[in-house]
Design a protein around this motif. Structure first.
Motif, short mmCIF file in Angstrom:
data_model
loop_
_atom_site.label_atom_id
_atom_site.label_comp_id
_atom_site.label_asym_id
_atom_site.label_seq_id
_atom_site.Cartn_x
_atom_site.Cartn_y
_atom_site.Cartn_z
N UNK A 170 0.83 -1.21 0.00
CA UNK A 170 0.00 0.00 0.00
C UNK A 170 0.86 1.26 0.00
N UNK A 171 1.97 1.22 0.76
CA UNK A 171 2.86 2.37 0.79
C UNK A 171 3.49 2.60 -0.59
N UNK A 172 3.90 1.52 -1.25
CA UNK A 172 4.55 1.65 -2.55
C UNK A 172 3.59 2.23 -3.59
N UNK A 173 2.35 1.76 -3.58
CA UNK A 173 1.39 2.20 -4.59
C UNK A 173 0.87 3.61 -4.32
N UNK A 174 0.55 3.90 -3.05
CA UNK A 174 -0.07 5.17 -2.72
C UNK A 174 0.92 6.22 -2.20
N UNK A 175 2.08 5.77 -1.71
CA UNK A 175 3.06 6.68 -1.15
C UNK A 175 4.18 6.99 -2.12
N UNK A 176 5.24 6.20 -2.08
CA UNK A 176 6.42 6.48 -2.90
C UNK A 176 6.12 6.41 -4.39
N UNK A 177 5.10 5.64 -4.79
CA UNK A 177 4.76 5.56 -6.21
C UNK A 177 3.73 6.60 -6.62
N UNK A 187 7.62 15.22 -17.29
CA UNK A 187 6.49 14.30 -17.28
C UNK A 187 6.97 12.85 -17.24
N UNK A 188 8.03 12.56 -17.99
CA UNK A 188 8.59 11.20 -17.96
C UNK A 188 9.21 10.92 -16.59
N UNK A 189 9.88 11.93 -16.02
CA UNK A 189 10.47 11.77 -14.68
C UNK A 189 9.38 11.46 -13.66
N UNK A 190 8.23 12.15 -13.76
CA UNK A 190 7.14 11.90 -12.82
C UNK A 190 6.50 10.53 -13.09
N UNK A 191 6.37 10.16 -14.36
CA UNK A 191 5.71 8.90 -14.69
C UNK A 191 6.55 7.68 -14.34
N UNK A 192 7.89 7.85 -14.20
CA UNK A 192 8.73 6.71 -13.86
C UNK A 192 8.44 6.21 -12.45
N UNK A 193 7.75 7.03 -11.66
CA UNK A 193 7.35 6.59 -10.33
C UNK A 193 6.30 5.47 -10.40
N UNK A 194 5.66 5.33 -11.53
CA UNK A 194 4.67 4.26 -11.67
C UNK A 194 5.35 2.89 -11.67
N UNK A 195 6.35 2.63 -12.55
CA UNK A 195 7.06 1.34 -12.44
C UNK A 195 7.79 1.18 -11.12
N UNK A 223 6.61 2.20 -8.28
CA UNK A 223 5.57 1.79 -7.33
C UNK A 223 5.15 0.34 -7.54
N UNK A 224 4.94 -0.04 -8.78
CA UNK A 224 4.48 -1.41 -9.07
C UNK A 224 5.54 -2.42 -8.64
N UNK A 225 6.79 -2.15 -9.03
CA UNK A 225 7.87 -3.07 -8.66
C UNK A 225 8.06 -3.12 -7.15
N UNK A 226 8.05 -1.95 -6.51
CA UNK A 226 8.22 -1.92 -5.05
C UNK A 226 7.11 -2.69 -4.36
N UNK A 227 5.89 -2.58 -4.86
CA UNK A 227 4.77 -3.29 -4.25
C UNK A 227 4.98 -4.80 -4.33
N UNK A 238 14.60 4.24 -19.03
CA UNK A 238 14.02 4.91 -17.87
C UNK A 238 13.08 3.99 -17.11
N UNK A 239 12.31 3.18 -17.83
CA UNK A 239 11.42 2.22 -17.19
C UNK A 239 12.22 1.16 -16.44
N UNK A 240 13.31 0.70 -17.05
CA UNK A 240 14.19 -0.26 -16.36
C UNK A 240 14.78 0.37 -15.11
N UNK A 241 15.16 1.62 -15.20
CA UNK A 241 15.66 2.36 -14.04
C UNK A 241 14.61 2.39 -12.93
N UNK A 242 13.37 2.61 -13.32
CA UNK A 242 12.29 2.59 -12.34
C UNK A 242 12.11 1.24 -11.69
N UNK A 243 12.28 0.16 -12.46
CA UNK A 243 12.16 -1.19 -11.91
C UNK A 243 13.26 -1.45 -10.88
#
Length: 436
Positions: free
Chosen positions: A162-169, A291-299, A301-305, A347-352
């Motif tokens: 929950x923290x990964x999806x709603x917090x750091x992600x 925008x890409x920098x902000x969107x990289x928080x999505x992968x 969040x998903x990976x962290x979760x 960038x997506x790999x970086x996010x993972x």
């Protein structure tokens, strides 16, 4: 030197209609509201502050190095309060502490939104780091650990998802859109402060309670026999492997494993903070948009979760040092990848990789101190451990900022910094959990 077998015989048992007549074990509501507390630390976390950095530079007329220095000072000063907060948590319990911490943190966010110069920014940074990332995170995490022993890793894994999806992600993306919608970073920070004042403080007072033994209950919702019987695992380095043994802070500080563990989380705190603090600028240097920098928080969040949930289950059975070592390896890889963000795919790999790092660190920091040293002096011990993490994060932005301002690139600082986590990843494997 004492051993606690999770009994209530020495407790002054209290009765609470909400707790004792709850249709489910009250540890579950504790987990949910404690997780909300962790999520609400976000305005004081670097992943959220990073979205405001360019606005600070533009609006306040300060350069990147100056803001990094102010952030470092504020974070370092903020970390000094955490051992005191931990001792107060042991003495007064999480219910009183969550209200006090939330009120001050909310006001600090409002102050930061009103900052007009470097000095006001410094005070704001000190407030959000001391009472947000540090104190609110400490109280929210430890109230969960007070109610769970046998299933601590699994429950913290759920909290971590929950923290990964709603917090750091989710929070960085939310903040980016909030600033765009309000057309004001100042109003955005003030609104975040209001959410903490009007949301977290009353919810914490309503739901937070001290350990279950006070109410005639046992951790995990077990009967005493079940809790003790569950402590027969032979893996003494897992998160919940034996009858709890209580260490005092002075005893813990005499152990080499305490300082090696603290150095490991401090190193990750330092280097990961540097990456997140300059996230937008690093992406810009690689010709990738905000925008890409902000969107990289999505992968992320998903990976962290996913990693948090899996590692949360496994940490009940495998040595915690394996997870800390894995987090350090992921940290080293992330520093190397940050130099080569040549496409959205990279960038997506970086996010993972960052998500993997975040998930492993979340698991380690949430269970390591209580698994190694017990619940009796948890506030004092985890307070010092959290101080290491927060103090380490104070220095993270500085070398990257200096490298960028002086050399025009982050690459040299990123390369040199990557050596330390790889070295520590090997070193931590040689230190097993403390034994009595």
């Amino acid at each position: 030197m004492t051993v606690s077998q999770t009994t209530v015989s020495n407790e002054a048992v209290q009765y609470s209609r909400m707790i004792n007549r709850s249709p489910i074990f009250y540890g579950w509501p504790i987990m949910l509201v404690g997780t909300l507390g962790l999520i609400m630390t976000s305005p004081g976390q670097t992943y959220a502050v990073s979205i405001f950095i360019e606005h600070f530079i533009t609006d306040l007329g300060l350069n990147r190095s100056t803001i990094s220095i102010l952030y470092a000072i504020g974070t370092l000063v903020g970390s000094f309060a955490l051992p005191f907060v931990g001792r107060q948590l042991d003495q007064h319990g999480p219910r009183r502490m969550i209200v006090l911490v939330s009120l001050i943190f909310g006001l600090a966010c409002i102050w930061l939104g009103a900052a007009q110069n470097a000095f006001m920014l410094l005070l704001g940074f000190t407030g959000i780091r001391m009472f947000g990332q540090g104190s609110l995170g400490l109280v929210s995490q430890q109230v969960i650990n007070l109610w769970w022993v046998r299933r601590r890793g699994f429950v913290n894994g759920l909290a971590g998802v929950m923290f990964a999806l709603l917090g750091s992600g989710g929070f960085p993306y939310f903040i980016h859109n909030l600033i765009e919608y309000l057309d004001s970073w100042r109003l955005a920070y003030m609104l975040l402060g209001g959410m903490i004042l009007l949301g977290m403080a009353p919810l914490g007072w309503l739901f937070f309670r001290d350990k279950p033994e006070i109410f005639g209950l046992f951790p995990d919702g077990d009967k005493a026999e079940a809790t003790i019987d569950s402590a027969t695992s032979t893996n003494s380095d897992s998160a919940s492997s034996k009858i709890e043994k209580s260490w005092t802070l002075d005893e813990a500080k005499r152990l080499p494993v305490f300082w090696v563990s603290a150095l490991g989380v401090a190193t990750i705190g330092m280097l990961n903070t540097g990456l997140f603090f300059h996230m937008v600028s690093i992406f810009d240097d690689n010709q990738l948009s905000v925008e890409i920098a902000a969107s990289v928080f999505i992968p992320i969040a998903i990976t962290a979760a996913i990693v948090t949930l899996v590692s949360g289950v496994l940490v009940d059975y495998l040595p915690i040092r394996f997870f800390l070592s894995g987090a350090l390896v992921a940290q080293g890889i992330s520093l190397l990848l940050a130099q080569s963000l040549i496409s959205i795919e990279v960038a997506l790999l970086y996010g993972v990789v960052l998500g993997t790092l975040g998930g492993l660190l979340r698991t380690v920091h949430s269970v390591m101190w209580v698994a190694y040293y017990g619940r009796q002096h948890l506030g004092a011990i985890s307070g010092l451990g959290t101080t290491a993490l927060v103090a380490g994060s104070a220095f993270g932005p500085l070398p990257f900022a200096f490298a960028h301002d002086l050399l025009g690139s982050y690459n040299l600082a990123l390369t040199i910094s990557s050596l330390l986590p790889f070295f520590l990843a090997i070193a931590v494997l040689f230190f097993k959990s403390p034994t009595k």
